[in-house]
Design a protein around this motif. Sequence first.
Motif, PDB file in Angstrom:
ATOM      1  N   UNK A  24      12.711   0.778  16.197  1.00  0.00           N
ATOM      2  CA  UNK A  24      13.217   2.042  16.020  1.00  0.00           C
ATOM      3  C   UNK A  24      12.553   2.937  16.658  1.00  0.00           C
ATOM      4  N   UNK A  25      11.212   2.736  17.212  1.00  0.00           N
ATOM      5  CA  UNK A  25      10.521   3.610  17.915  1.00  0.00           C
ATOM      6  C   UNK A  25      11.125   3.578  19.297  1.00  0.00           C
ATOM      7  N   UNK A  26      11.441   2.438  19.748  1.00  0.00           N
ATOM      8  CA  UNK A  26      12.164   2.330  21.198  1.00  0.00           C
ATOM      9  C   UNK A  26      13.313   3.026  21.073  1.00  0.00           C
ATOM     10  N   UNK A  27      14.078   2.878  20.167  1.00  0.00           N
ATOM     11  CA  UNK A  27      15.461   3.438  20.078  1.00  0.00           C
ATOM     12  C   UNK A  27      15.460   4.807  20.036  1.00  0.00           C
ATOM     13  N   UNK A  28      14.689   5.383  19.245  1.00  0.00           N
ATOM     14  CA  UNK A  28      14.258   6.930  19.261  1.00  0.00           C
ATOM     15  C   UNK A  28      13.986   7.570  20.451  1.00  0.00           C
ATOM     16  N   UNK A  29      13.173   6.787  21.220  1.00  0.00           N
ATOM     17  CA  UNK A  29      12.590   7.348  22.283  1.00  0.00           C
ATOM     18  C   UNK A  29      13.676   7.329  23.500  1.00  0.00           C
ATOM     19  N   UNK A  30      14.542   6.290  23.541  1.00  0.00           N
ATOM     20  CA  UNK A  30      15.734   6.014  24.404  1.00  0.00           C
ATOM     21  C   UNK A  30      16.781   7.212  24.062  1.00  0.00           C
ATOM     22  N   UNK A  31      17.071   7.326  22.708  1.00  0.00           N
ATOM     23  CA  UNK A  31      17.872   8.642  22.482  1.00  0.00           C
ATOM     24  C   UNK A  31      17.548  10.007  22.830  1.00  0.00           C
TER      25      UNK A  31
ATOM     26  N   UNK B 227      18.124  10.249  26.497  1.00  0.00           N
ATOM     27  CA  UNK B 227      19.448  10.489  27.015  1.00  0.00           C
ATOM     28  C   UNK B 227      19.778  11.871  26.557  1.00  0.00           C
ATOM     29  N   UNK B 228      19.461  12.367  25.240  1.00  0.00           N
ATOM     30  CA  UNK B 228      19.820  13.596  25.123  1.00  0.00           C
ATOM     31  C   UNK B 228      19.119  14.776  25.934  1.00  0.00           C
ATOM     32  N   UNK B 229      18.086  14.645  26.521  1.00  0.00           N
ATOM     33  CA  UNK B 229      17.394  15.280  27.454  1.00  0.00           C
ATOM     34  C   UNK B 229      18.091  15.330  28.643  1.00  0.00           C
ATOM     35  N   UNK B 230      18.420  14.098  29.284  1.00  0.00           N
ATOM     36  CA  UNK B 230      19.139  13.976  30.519  1.00  0.00           C
ATOM     37  C   UNK B 230      20.504  14.695  30.435  1.00  0.00           C
ATOM     38  N   UNK B 231      21.122  14.378  29.397  1.00  0.00           N
ATOM     39  CA  UNK B 231      22.425  15.038  29.499  1.00  0.00           C
ATOM     40  C   UNK B 231      22.471  16.615  29.230  1.00  0.00           C
TER      41      UNK B 231
END
Length: 70
Positions: A7-14, A17-21
């Motif tokens: 879950x921590x990995x998934x939140x970090x990835x998300x 991704x939002x920041x990059x977009x």
Amino acid sequence: MEMLTFRRFLRSFLSHTIHDLALMIDRMRAQREPLPSAGIVDSQSVKAPGASEQGMTQTRRSMVENGILT
């Protein structure tokens, strides 16, 4: 424990991704390329204005002669 790590990995990835977009959208609004080109500048490849290479060499030689540098 494994689920918490995932879950921590998934939140970090998300989050990344939002920041990059958001960054890409902001760049497009400013009429720039969505992805910036990479560039690396280190302190040895850029000369300071008014700096002379000879002056630095003389300073270094003087410091070596005085035993400050080896």
